[in-house]
Each structure stands twice: as C-alpha cells, then as structure tokens.
Scaffold this active site. Sequence first.
Site, PDB file in Angstrom:
ATOM      1  N   LYS A  35     153.738   1.400  -1.156  1.00  0.00           N
ATOM      2  CA  LYS A  35     154.725   2.428  -0.849  1.00  0.00           C
ATOM      3  C   LYS A  35     155.285   2.272   0.563  1.00  0.00           C
ATOM      4  O   LYS A  35     156.484   2.453   0.793  1.00  0.00           O
ATOM      5  CB  LYS A  35     154.119   3.819  -1.018  1.00  0.00           C
ATOM      6  CG  LYS A  35     154.001   4.275  -2.477  1.00  0.00           C
ATOM      7  CD  LYS A  35     153.492   5.692  -2.577  1.00  0.00           C
ATOM      8  CE  LYS A  35     153.647   6.254  -3.987  1.00  0.00           C
ATOM      9  NZ  LYS A  35     152.963   5.460  -5.004  1.00  0.00           N
ATOM     10  N   GLU A  65     155.106  12.053   4.846  1.00  0.00           N
ATOM     11  CA  GLU A  65     156.538  12.248   4.646  1.00  0.00           C
ATOM     12  C   GLU A  65     156.903  13.726   4.593  1.00  0.00           C
ATOM     13  O   GLU A  65     156.063  14.580   4.321  1.00  0.00           O
ATOM     14  CB  GLU A  65     156.989  11.590   3.333  1.00  0.00           C
ATOM     15  CG  GLU A  65     156.860  10.088   3.306  1.00  0.00           C
ATOM     16  CD  GLU A  65     157.332   9.491   2.001  1.00  0.00           C
ATOM     17  OE1 GLU A  65     157.711   8.318   2.010  1.00  0.00           O
ATOM     18  OE2 GLU A  65     157.314  10.199   0.966  1.00  0.00           O
ATOM     19  N   HIS A  71     151.912  16.189 -10.996  1.00  0.00           N
ATOM     20  CA  HIS A  71     152.668  14.981 -10.652  1.00  0.00           C
ATOM     21  C   HIS A  71     152.807  14.017 -11.826  1.00  0.00           C
ATOM     22  O   HIS A  71     153.151  12.854 -11.636  1.00  0.00           O
ATOM     23  CB  HIS A  71     152.030  14.261  -9.461  1.00  0.00           C
ATOM     24  CG  HIS A  71     151.856  15.122  -8.249  1.00  0.00           C
ATOM     25  ND1 HIS A  71     152.919  15.655  -7.554  1.00  0.00           N
ATOM     26  CD2 HIS A  71     150.733  15.566  -7.619  1.00  0.00           C
ATOM     27  CE1 HIS A  71     152.466  16.379  -6.536  1.00  0.00           C
ATOM     28  NE2 HIS A  71     151.149  16.345  -6.559  1.00  0.00           N
ATOM     29  N   ARG A 107     158.652  -2.814 -13.934  1.00  0.00           N
ATOM     30  CA  ARG A 107     158.338  -3.092 -15.339  1.00  0.00           C
ATOM     31  C   ARG A 107     159.243  -2.236 -16.218  1.00  0.00           C
ATOM     32  O   ARG A 107     159.947  -1.349 -15.738  1.00  0.00           O
ATOM     33  CB  ARG A 107     156.882  -2.728 -15.649  1.00  0.00           C
ATOM     34  CG  ARG A 107     156.564  -1.288 -15.288  1.00  0.00           C
ATOM     35  CD  ARG A 107     155.167  -0.854 -15.675  1.00  0.00           C
ATOM     36  NE  ARG A 107     154.778   0.368 -15.010  1.00  0.00           N
ATOM     37  CZ  ARG A 107     155.201   1.580 -15.323  1.00  0.00           C
ATOM     38  NH1 ARG A 107     156.070   1.737 -16.316  1.00  0.00           N
ATOM     39  NH2 ARG A 107     154.779   2.637 -14.672  1.00  0.00           N
TER      40      ARG A 107
END
Length: 380
Positions: free
Chosen positions: A196, A280, A315, A373
């Site tokens: 990430k 973040e 999530h 993918r």
Amino acid sequence: MLRVRSLLPCKFQPQSRFLGGSRALSHGSFRQRLLVAQFRLCSRTFSSLGRPIITAEQAVLPANFHLTDDGLYIDRSLPVSFNKILIANRGEIACRVIRTCKQLGIQTVAVYSDADARSQHVQMADEAYRIGEPPAAKSYLLGDLILDIAKKSGAQAIHPGYGFLSENAEFSRKCAKSGVIFIGPPASAIDSMGSKSASKKIMTDAGVPVVPGYHGDDQSVELLKKEAAKIKYPVMIKAVSGGGGKGMRICFNAEDFEETLEACKREAKASFGDDRVLVEKYVVRPRHIEFQVFADTHGDAVHFYERDCSVQRRHQKVLEEAPAPFMTPELRAKMGKSAVGAAKAVGYVGAGTVEFIFDADTDEYYFMEMNTRLQVEHPV
C-alpha cells in the site's frame, strides 16, 4: 493479442473508449481474433447512462466478424496467438474461461483436487489433471506442479482466474522463465501494487490523487503520532501489506493513538507477517468506487466504467451497484482517466481493478489500491 475496434457509430461511443480505439488490447490471454464487443453489457451500460441503445442486430459488421452465443464478436481474419491454455482454478471462474475458449476455438486444460474430481469445470475442459488433495496448499497453490502440467499438456498459457495464484508474483516470474504466458499482469506490477505504501508513492508520482497521509519507512510511535497530528484527526491506521479489511483501525483523537496503533500492528503481524503501517486521513462520509481496467502490452489502457461498493460490513463488500448512483459524466471521465493513469503507471497488462474512495463532503476522490487480478465481482 486482443485487438479493440469500434463497431458503433461515433455518437454512441462512451467516453471510456469501451469499444473505441485501434490499439491492441493484449495481455497474452486470448488469440488475436477476439474482439471486446459484448453488446449485452454495452446496451445495459448505455441505457443506465441515458444513452441510446444499439443492438447487435443494428450493428454493421465486417464480413470476417462472427457473433458467438455469448455475444462476443470475433474477427476471424486475425492470426492465432495460441491454441491451448490451462486454467489454474476451479468453480465459476474456470467454467467462464472454458466457455469463452470454446467460442474462440481454444483448447482448455483443467486441474483439480480430489474434492473437485467430478466438478463441472473438469467435465467441460478438453483435458483434466489431478493436482492433489482438497486443501488449496496441497493442490491449487502448487505452482511448480501446475506449470509442469501446462508444459506437458502443450498449453501455451495459464489463466489463474482469481484467488490462488492470480496475484503471485513469483509464479508469474516462473511462467515467464519457462516460456509459458501468464494471463495477467507482469510480476513487477504485482509487486508494485502489493504494498500500500509503495503503490501510493507510485500514484503520487503519476499524478493520481491519493489520500493525504504518511507512507514512510520510519515506524517509530513518536513520528507516527506526530504525522497523525499533521493530518488532523480522525485518521485511519492501515497495515502496509494489508487487505480484506484486516489491519485497519480508526483513531479519533491523540489520546487513543498509541493503543489503536498497537492493536493495528498486532493484527497486521498475525495476518500478514508484517506490522508496518501507514497513517491516512479518515474520510467521514466515504463512497467506495472502483473502476475495471484493461491494459495491453503496447502501453495503452481503457476502463469499463465503475462499480459502487459502499455497502460494506467490517470493510467487506456486501452489495455492489453499477453504474454508481451519484456519478456524473464529468466525474466519471475524471475518475476513469485516473484509473487508466494508475494502470499505465505500473506498466499493467490485462484485467485489473483500481479502487478509489470518494469524499461525499468535498466531492474529491483518492486512490486506495489496485487489485492486480480479475475480481470475483467482475461481471457487475
């Protein structure tokens, strides 16, 4: 090589170049004569966007084009890239790949564990080989064995589907070294998007908007806390190597930061063997929007519109909607351009998904990650 050509009048062309352009769209997965022209999908998309609908019957086709039962248009004049592929997967995705290959005249090789010996994909394929016991670690994750079967069966390419070996950079490298085409992105793209923090830096350098935050190597508690204060609370603490909603915590104030950070690191270490995190800005009223992209070996790419994945639990996506309910043509063009830019930034090849978070309070969007993918929900 997959070549994209326009079959629709110019006034019907989507801004995303869904059927437009004359560059080759290639990821080594299909013979050159396959044309991406599924009018069923195209008609649904145009209708939902308030655009005129054109049917397959209304399209003016060259004499060398053939319409399959699945709504695919095939250009018979283009040369063949390969004649046989191995599908390193099972279930729905294996069956979908086999059905498409049959339409294209490509032979298929299936692999199966003992539990899948009588499964549909085994019955549908031209050839089938046993690869081991039911646990994936003893069958579908045995990359060396699968690659050996591909070479022995004469398959020129391997389609990984989703899951299992689809995002395994080392397997992609082994395929390339063995002269077998991996139907998916190059190992370098898988590596770049697997982290990430690394992917955020690549996107920033490419001019793709990213969520304000800290993605550095210094993982000291003092620095992370200082960076959180700069970003301003609330903040999201995420595992660098995370995924699937694991290793993520929201922190609303400085007093709880250290405790939240420790919990996040603990889960990240247990789930991914890597306790590094990034910090973040937390978007209070977010919408989760993702774009399906396809890129070729010539450095070009297109997107096939968006999916709204905002309905989630812990999530994890629960419901997806296409097109996104709030989307405007202007915002779609802007986000689509960023999605294509993200794919080009990592030299992507094949099918992938670029995920964004949209701030409903500011109408701004930010890159989150790229799935290297074909996704389970790709038909949406």
